[in-house]
Scaffold this active site. Structure first.
Site, PDB file in Angstrom:
ATOM      1  N   GLY A 182       0.834  -1.198   0.000  1.00  0.00           N
ATOM      2  CA  GLY A 182       0.000   0.000   0.000  1.00  0.00           C
ATOM      3  C   GLY A 182       0.866   1.245   0.000  1.00  0.00           C
ATOM      4  O   GLY A 182       0.986   1.927   1.031  1.00  0.00           O
ATOM      5  N   SER A 228      -1.436  -4.336  -5.487  1.00  0.00           N
ATOM      6  CA  SER A 228      -1.417  -5.687  -6.058  1.00  0.00           C
ATOM      7  C   SER A 228      -1.727  -6.718  -4.977  1.00  0.00           C
ATOM      8  O   SER A 228      -1.229  -6.613  -3.852  1.00  0.00           O
ATOM      9  CB  SER A 228      -0.049  -6.005  -6.656  1.00  0.00           C
ATOM     10  N   GLU A 235      12.695  -4.066  -4.472  1.00  0.00           N
ATOM     11  CA  GLU A 235      11.675  -4.208  -5.520  1.00  0.00           C
ATOM     12  C   GLU A 235      12.294  -4.022  -6.909  1.00  0.00           C
ATOM     13  O   GLU A 235      11.941  -4.707  -7.858  1.00  0.00           O
ATOM     14  CB  GLU A 235      10.557  -3.178  -5.287  1.00  0.00           C
TER      15      GLU A 235
HETATM   16  C1  LIG Z   1       1.016  -3.701 -12.669  1.00  0.00           C
HETATM   17  C2  LIG Z   1       1.172  -2.653 -11.600  1.00  0.00           C
HETATM   18  C3  LIG Z   1       1.218  -3.054 -10.289  1.00  0.00           C
HETATM   19  C4  LIG Z   1       1.333  -2.102  -9.290  1.00  0.00           C
HETATM   20  N1  LIG Z   1       1.332  -2.533  -7.994  1.00  0.00           N
HETATM   21  C5  LIG Z   1       1.400  -1.633  -7.008  1.00  0.00           C
HETATM   22  C6  LIG Z   1       1.319  -2.055  -5.648  1.00  0.00           C
HETATM   23  O1  LIG Z   1       1.172  -3.242  -5.353  1.00  0.00           O
HETATM   24  N2  LIG Z   1       1.360  -1.117  -4.688  1.00  0.00           N
HETATM   25  C7  LIG Z   1       1.535   0.205  -4.965  1.00  0.00           C
HETATM   26  O2  LIG Z   1       1.607   0.991  -4.028  1.00  0.00           O
HETATM   27  N3  LIG Z   1       1.599   0.655  -6.247  1.00  0.00           N
HETATM   28  C8  LIG Z   1       1.541  -0.234  -7.267  1.00  0.00           C
HETATM   29  N4  LIG Z   1       1.579   0.194  -8.581  1.00  0.00           N
HETATM   30  C9  LIG Z   1       1.614   1.627  -8.846  1.00  0.00           C
HETATM   31  C10 LIG Z   1       2.923   2.150  -9.438  1.00  0.00           C
HETATM   32  O3  LIG Z   1       3.937   2.178  -8.465  1.00  0.00           O
HETATM   33  C11 LIG Z   1       2.610   3.531  -9.997  1.00  0.00           C
HETATM   34  O4  LIG Z   1       1.677   3.368 -11.055  1.00  0.00           O
HETATM   35  C12 LIG Z   1       3.846   4.232 -10.521  1.00  0.00           C
HETATM   36  O5  LIG Z   1       4.719   4.555  -9.473  1.00  0.00           O
HETATM   37  C13 LIG Z   1       3.496   5.502 -11.308  1.00  0.00           C
HETATM   38  O6  LIG Z   1       2.663   6.342 -10.592  1.00  0.00           O
HETATM   39  P1  LIG Z   1       1.310   6.931 -11.237  1.00  0.00           P
HETATM   40  O7  LIG Z   1       0.561   5.768 -11.829  1.00  0.00           O
HETATM   41  O8  LIG Z   1       0.635   7.757 -10.215  1.00  0.00           O
HETATM   42  O9  LIG Z   1       1.786   7.799 -12.463  1.00  0.00           O
HETATM   43  P2  LIG Z   1       2.287   9.328 -12.383  1.00  0.00           P
HETATM   44  O10 LIG Z   1       3.246   9.473 -11.267  1.00  0.00           O
HETATM   45  O11 LIG Z   1       1.079  10.212 -12.385  1.00  0.00           O
HETATM   46  O12 LIG Z   1       3.077   9.485 -13.725  1.00  0.00           O
HETATM   47  C14 LIG Z   1       2.432   9.814 -14.979  1.00  0.00           C
HETATM   48  C15 LIG Z   1       3.515   9.989 -16.028  1.00  0.00           C
HETATM   49  O13 LIG Z   1       4.359  11.105 -15.684  1.00  0.00           O
HETATM   50  C16 LIG Z   1       5.712  10.709 -15.652  1.00  0.00           C
HETATM   51  N5  LIG Z   1       6.418  11.431 -14.578  1.00  0.00           N
HETATM   52  C17 LIG Z   1       5.959  11.647 -13.316  1.00  0.00           C
HETATM   53  N6  LIG Z   1       6.892  12.310 -12.606  1.00  0.00           N
HETATM   54  C18 LIG Z   1       7.966  12.497 -13.417  1.00  0.00           C
HETATM   55  C19 LIG Z   1       9.238  13.120 -13.250  1.00  0.00           C
HETATM   56  N7  LIG Z   1       9.606  13.650 -12.084  1.00  0.00           N
HETATM   57  N8  LIG Z   1      10.098  13.100 -14.298  1.00  0.00           N
HETATM   58  C20 LIG Z   1       9.741  12.544 -15.497  1.00  0.00           C
HETATM   59  N9  LIG Z   1       8.532  11.961 -15.717  1.00  0.00           N
HETATM   60  C21 LIG Z   1       7.665  11.938 -14.688  1.00  0.00           C
HETATM   61  C22 LIG Z   1       5.684   9.226 -15.342  1.00  0.00           C
HETATM   62  O14 LIG Z   1       6.878   8.581 -15.769  1.00  0.00           O
HETATM   63  C23 LIG Z   1       4.459   8.782 -16.134  1.00  0.00           C
HETATM   64  O15 LIG Z   1       4.800   8.569 -17.468  1.00  0.00           O
HETATM   65  C24 LIG Z   1       1.458  -0.723  -9.611  1.00  0.00           C
HETATM   66  C25 LIG Z   1       1.421  -0.343 -10.938  1.00  0.00           C
HETATM   67  C26 LIG Z   1       1.273  -1.274 -11.945  1.00  0.00           C
HETATM   68  C27 LIG Z   1       1.236  -0.829 -13.361  1.00  0.00           C
END
Ligand SMILES: Cc1cc2nc3c(=O)[nH]c(=O)nc-3n(C[C@H](O)[C@H](O)[C@H](O)COP(=O)(O)OP(=O)(O)OC[C@H]3O[C@@H](n4cnc5c(N)ncnc54)[C@H](O)[C@@H]3O)c2cc1C
Length: 380
Positions: free
Chosen positions: A122, A156, A242
């Site tokens: 989480g 997840s 991780e």
């Molecule tokens: C299959 C899967 C399993 C997952 N499992 C878990 C889990 O078990 N627990 C959990 O907590 N999370 C989990 N996640 C979440 C995952 O960690 C996040 O989706 C990821 O960290 C990206 O965050 P966001 O989706 O909020 O995208 P955002 O942070 O909103 O990013 C959107 C876009 O902006 C870009 N971006 C953002 N900031 C920057 C920057 N500073 N410089 C350049 N580009 C930037 C990103 O690269 C991306 O392309 C999972 C995700 C997936 C896909």
């Protein structure tokens, strides 16, 4: 790093190979990939078999090379991977081993290793993904408990988990308290009152992750790993596992898939296309290199007390893209069959899209490599 195997390591390999040949035929049939309770039962049964045979805790009890041999041999034999045990075995457990008190290690590590308890993660929130330190789920101290309120997303395995490695804000952000200074790492029991798990369906149809709503959930203070407000440092330990070591077994799996794709190409005639051959050759070199990088990361981690370094970001960045290229190539080889959702490679291709997002997006890994390995200035 010595890449040659010693006679003892080869003996370990032989014994493991014999054990796998003996036990794998007795495994129950693999459940439907969309049946998460069935998958949990299957994955934890396999984990229990590993535990009983003494193979469950190789990260701590074996040499790094033995651990890699284990991954090579289990993959070669077609044994199950960690599955629903991913978080517990590959990053929550290692974090507790590195940062937990002896009591916490005694409480949580044996059930993870035996496959008795499954963990979820989480961390992410709707407004805190890449910018994880902006998380808002708050925990307020009430005697010997924290009272936690907020929401998490993309959790997840939340549907089938017993525990959650949870990041909470214990001190509000102020001009004097930067956002990463007020975070705490908690182990939250998933059966505590106040938790609502709402599964999310992926492109491939699976409910492997969920939204999680927390309404005044009481978590004992004794479940805090690390000091209050020191959770960001503990989080860095979790993320280094991780990114650094959690995916290593999958590299072996990709090498096996690549060999299968090459076999399929020879059978269906796409091998005659030089572009396909070139792509297969390039991917073969890529995965061999990634395997060498894995060996290096694992052996370096062992030298620094078992916690992988920032090199994990290089691995994660390159591995996640190579995996996507592998399944794109598989689709070229399959032709129209690549749209058949019953084909394993089709589902794997869809899920490969998530690899450049999960565990920190590629852009974030690039930032880490640029700033922390190459020493380039921070972007604005
Ligand atoms: C299959 C899967 C399993 C997952 N499992 C878990 C889990 O078990 N627990 C959990 O907590 N999370 C989990 N996640 C979440 C995952 O960690 C996040 O989706 C990821 O960290 C990206 O965050 P966001 O989706 O909020 O995208 P955002 O942070 O909103 O990013 C959107 C876009 O902006 C870009 N971006 C953002 N900031 C920057 C920057 N500073 N410089 C350049 N580009 C930037 C990103 O690269 C991306 O392309 C999972 C995700 C997936 C896909």
């Amino acid at each position: 790093m010595d890449l040659a195997y010693t006679p003892q390591e080869e003996e370990f390999r032989t014994e493991l190979r014999e054990w796998l040949a003996r036990v794998l035929p007795g495994l129950p049939e693999r459940p439907d990939p969309l049946d998460w309770p069935g998958r949990r039962a299957y994955d934890t049964t396999w984990q229990r078999m590993l535990y009983d045979a003494g193979y469950a805790d190789l990260q701590r009890e074996a040499t790094p090379t033995q651990h890699l041999i284990f991954l090579e041999e289990t993959e070669r034999a077609g044994a199950p991977y960690v599955g629903a045990n991913f978080v517990g075995l590959l990053h929550a457990g290692p974090t507790i081993a590195a940062e937990g008190t002896p009591e916490q290690q005694e409480r949580w590590l044996p059930p993870i290793l035996r496959g008795d308890e499954v963990w979820c993660q989480g961390f992410s929130e709707p407004e805190a993904g890449s910018d994880l330190a902006s998380l808002r789920t708050k925990a307020v101290r009430d005697g010997d408990h924290y009272v936690v309120t907020g929401s998490k997303i993309w959790t997840s395995h939340a549907e089938v988990a017993d525990w959650c490695e949870l990041l909470v804000r214990t001190t509000p952000v102020t001009p004097d308290t930067p956002k990463h200074k007020g975070i705490t790492w908690l182990a939250m029991p998933m059966d505590a009152p106040g938790i609502t798990v709402r599964p999310l369906r992926t492109l491939a149809g699976s409910t492997e992750f969920a939204e999680m709503f927390l309404d005044e959930v009481r978590v004992p203070v004794a479940n805090r790993v690390g000091a209050e407000n020191d959770g960001w440092r503990v989080t860095m330990v979790t993320l280094s596992f991780e990114r650094g070591t959690a995916f290593v077994g999958e590299v072996v799996a990709c090498r096996r898939t690549l060999a299968e794709v090459a076999r399929e190409a020879r059978t269906n005639g796409t091998w005659d296309d030089p572009a396909v051959r070139r792509q297969l050759g390039r991917l073969n070199a890529e995965f061999m290199t990634l395997w060498r990088l894995t060996q290096w990361n694992v052996s370096e981690a062992q030298k620094t007390g078992g916690v992988p370094g920032v090199g994990g970001s290089v691995f994660k960045l390159r591995y996640s893209h190579a995996r996507q290229e592998l399944y794109d190539t598989a689709a070229e080889v399959l032709g129209p069959d690549a749209f058949d959702l019953d084909h394993d490679w089709t589902l794997d291709r869809l899920s490969s899209l998530s690899y450049t997002i999960a565990a920190g997006t590629s852009q974030i890994q690039q930032n880490i490599v640029a700033e922390r390995i190459l020493g380039l200035p921070k972007g604005r």
